[in-house]
Motif scaffolding. Sequence first.
Motif, PDB file in Angstrom:
ATOM      1  N   ALA A  54       0.837  -1.214   0.000  1.00 19.75           N
ATOM      2  CA  ALA A  54       0.000   0.000   0.000  1.00 19.75           C
ATOM      3  C   ALA A  54       0.872   1.265   0.000  1.00 19.75           C
ATOM      4  N   TRP A  55       1.570   1.496  -1.098  1.00 16.88           N
ATOM      5  CA  TRP A  55       2.464   2.663  -1.194  1.00 16.88           C
ATOM      6  C   TRP A  55       1.690   3.975  -1.123  1.00 16.88           C
ATOM      7  N   GLU A  56       0.417   3.940  -1.523  1.00 19.89           N
ATOM      8  CA  GLU A  56      -0.400   5.156  -1.496  1.00 19.89           C
ATOM      9  C   GLU A  56      -0.651   5.660  -0.079  1.00 19.89           C
ATOM     10  N   GLN A  57      -0.509   4.786   0.919  1.00 22.11           N
ATOM     11  CA  GLN A  57      -0.664   5.232   2.307  1.00 22.11           C
ATOM     12  C   GLN A  57       0.525   6.075   2.768  1.00 22.11           C
ATOM     13  N   LEU A  58       1.606   6.001   2.034  1.00 25.12           N
ATOM     14  CA  LEU A  58       2.807   6.765   2.388  1.00 25.12           C
ATOM     15  C   LEU A  58       3.116   7.862   1.391  1.00 25.12           C
ATOM     16  N   ILE A  59       3.084   7.537   0.100  1.00 21.98           N
ATOM     17  CA  ILE A  59       3.522   8.485  -0.934  1.00 21.98           C
ATOM     18  C   ILE A  59       2.316   9.182  -1.557  1.00 21.98           C
ATOM     19  N   PRO A  60       2.222  10.519  -1.430  1.00 23.88           N
ATOM     20  CA  PRO A  60       1.108  11.257  -2.032  1.00 23.88           C
ATOM     21  C   PRO A  60       1.308  11.429  -3.535  1.00 23.88           C
ATOM     22  N   LEU A  61       0.336  12.022  -4.190  1.00 23.15           N
ATOM     23  CA  LEU A  61       0.372  12.188  -5.649  1.00 23.15           C
ATOM     24  C   LEU A  61       1.599  12.953  -6.120  1.00 23.15           C
ATOM     25  N   ASP A  62       2.022  13.958  -5.330  1.00 23.18           N
ATOM     26  CA  ASP A  62       3.172  14.768  -5.750  1.00 23.18           C
ATOM     27  C   ASP A  62       4.486  14.307  -5.112  1.00 23.18           C
ATOM     28  N   GLY A  63       4.460  13.150  -4.437  1.00 24.77           N
ATOM     29  CA  GLY A  63       5.650  12.674  -3.743  1.00 24.77           C
ATOM     30  C   GLY A  63       6.817  12.390  -4.685  1.00 24.77           C
ATOM     31  N   LYS A  64       8.001  12.770  -4.248  1.00 23.28           N
ATOM     32  CA  LYS A  64       9.221  12.505  -5.025  1.00 23.28           C
ATOM     33  C   LYS A  64       9.878  11.257  -4.437  1.00 23.28           C
ATOM     34  N   PHE A  65      10.028  10.231  -5.257  1.00 24.32           N
ATOM     35  CA  PHE A  65      10.644   9.024  -4.705  1.00 24.32           C
ATOM     36  C   PHE A  65      11.723   8.477  -5.639  1.00 24.32           C
ATOM     37  N   THR A  66      12.824   8.093  -5.002  1.00 25.05           N
ATOM     38  CA  THR A  66      13.939   7.470  -5.704  1.00 25.05           C
ATOM     39  C   THR A  66      14.125   6.066  -5.129  1.00 25.05           C
ATOM     40  N   VAL A  67      14.792   5.219  -5.885  1.00 22.78           N
ATOM     41  CA  VAL A  67      15.034   3.856  -5.426  1.00 22.78           C
ATOM     42  C   VAL A  67      16.520   3.541  -5.538  1.00 22.78           C
ATOM     43  N   THR A  68      17.102   3.112  -4.415  1.00 26.57           N
ATOM     44  CA  THR A  68      18.476   2.627  -4.409  1.00 26.57           C
ATOM     45  C   THR A  68      18.453   1.174  -3.975  1.00 26.57           C
ATOM     46  N   GLY A  69      19.591   0.502  -4.074  1.00 29.67           N
ATOM     47  CA  GLY A  69      19.548  -0.905  -3.699  1.00 29.67           C
ATOM     48  C   GLY A  69      20.897  -1.558  -3.503  1.00 29.67           C
ATOM     49  N   LYS A 119      24.743 -12.179  -2.602  1.00 32.21           N
ATOM     50  CA  LYS A 119      24.516 -13.628  -2.632  1.00 32.21           C
ATOM     51  C   LYS A 119      23.073 -13.966  -3.013  1.00 32.21           C
ATOM     52  N   SER A 120      22.561 -13.300  -4.062  1.00 35.17           N
ATOM     53  CA  SER A 120      21.174 -13.509  -4.477  1.00 35.17           C
ATOM     54  C   SER A 120      21.092 -13.738  -5.986  1.00 35.17           C
ATOM     55  N   LYS A 121      20.049 -14.452  -6.401  1.00 34.63           N
ATOM     56  CA  LYS A 121      19.840 -14.694  -7.830  1.00 34.63           C
ATOM     57  C   LYS A 121      19.570 -13.390  -8.569  1.00 34.63           C
ATOM     58  N   LEU A 122      18.878 -12.475  -7.926  1.00 31.46           N
ATOM     59  CA  LEU A 122      18.652 -11.148  -8.510  1.00 31.46           C
ATOM     60  C   LEU A 122      19.857 -10.272  -8.155  1.00 31.46           C
ATOM     61  N   HIS A 123      20.940 -10.457  -8.893  1.00 33.53           N
ATOM     62  CA  HIS A 123      22.204  -9.822  -8.521  1.00 33.53           C
ATOM     63  C   HIS A 123      22.437  -8.478  -9.193  1.00 33.53           C
ATOM     64  N   SER A 124      21.650  -8.147 -10.218  1.00 36.16           N
ATOM     65  CA  SER A 124      21.818  -6.861 -10.905  1.00 36.16           C
ATOM     66  C   SER A 124      21.087  -5.767 -10.135  1.00 36.16           C
ATOM     67  N   VAL A 125      21.836  -4.934  -9.420  1.00 39.86           N
ATOM     68  CA  VAL A 125      21.223  -3.887  -8.598  1.00 39.86           C
ATOM     69  C   VAL A 125      20.446  -2.880  -9.442  1.00 39.86           C
ATOM     70  N   PRO A 126      21.002  -2.365 -10.571  1.00 42.95           N
ATOM     71  CA  PRO A 126      20.225  -1.426 -11.393  1.00 42.95           C
ATOM     72  C   PRO A 126      18.904  -2.011 -11.867  1.00 42.95           C
TER      73      PRO A 126
END
Length: 376
Positions: free
Chosen positions: A81-96, A100-107
Amino acid sequence: MKLELIATATFGLEAVVKREIQDLGYKILKSEDGKITYLGDERAIVRSNLWLRSADRVLLKMAEFNAVTFEELFQQTRGLAWEQLIPLDGKFTVTGTSVKSKLHSVPACQSIVKKAIVERLREYYMAEYFAETGAEYSVKVTILKDHVTLTVDTSGAGLHKRGYRVRDVAAPIKETLAAAMVQLSFWREGRLLVDPCCGSGTIPIEAAMIGRNIAPGLNRVFAAEGWELIDSKVWKEERKKAFGAINYDSELRIFAFDVDEKAITSAKENAIEAGVDDCIIFKQMPMQKLVAKETGGIIITNPPYGERIGEKKQIESIYRKYSEFFKENPTWSLFLVTTDKELEAKTLGRPADRRRKLYNGRLEVCYYQFHGKKEF
């Protein structure tokens, strides 16, 4: 609203941070390397950011789950439920990060998580375009052995950024580490504390803030201050309580010395900015001139390491002085952080009573604790 929060910590300081969280009255759910998970609410976000002295950041935990394919990562992220935290005008970035995981490509993982959040918000707000002009929500996807943790940073700049460091010197110690060193020592209000190599004054300033009960985050802003999740009046209320909790009558005896006149000037200015200049006595003086005028004092210090600043002869001279000083003053205690693995033989000629592996920035250091003899 019940929330799971994570206080991140420098390796070796988890127990200190855990104790701080418990002192705030929150239930610990899990303690791991580098992070403490605990239960709180919206007000806990505010109080944690204002009061935690040795934590690096406070994160809001959104979810954790296992994922070995991008489809699993996408669907489980989109189901939150991201809408409970991030409003319509919210600015959000994703880092990671991924270890030791199968999903090894961070980008790729970052892109998948960003896409999933956008899809969720697009469906909820029925919008095709997001201006992202509002408050910032920094999302992090952490994958360890195929186990995914999604968090949002509530702090913004790291919690060591107190806001009082207006003047700096070479190789400063992080404020969070300095606070932990004080909390791990025997020092309490009324007891003499000395830092013979104070640099920009971080250790004595942090000690004074602890002794006076000044919230370390009182004079800075945090990422979550712009969040709709937390009513702005909660920030005002908690800051007002923090100001009211300051003990201006505490008996503090803190002395800070350094051979460098510029360092002392910087330390004084930083102490003024922190509001504790009236409870620290600063003086330009080589530590070789240190003389004890009473028993039972405590030295807490971050001397030159050699790897970062200081000449070899200067450092050896400092160690010789410590050896002489503690032979003459056996009731004094020494709490010292350094990269030198041979310090015990060089200083007191005996094993430390306790030692703790820590990190000062990226440098691996050891926090040596030499306990003085008890007075009867």
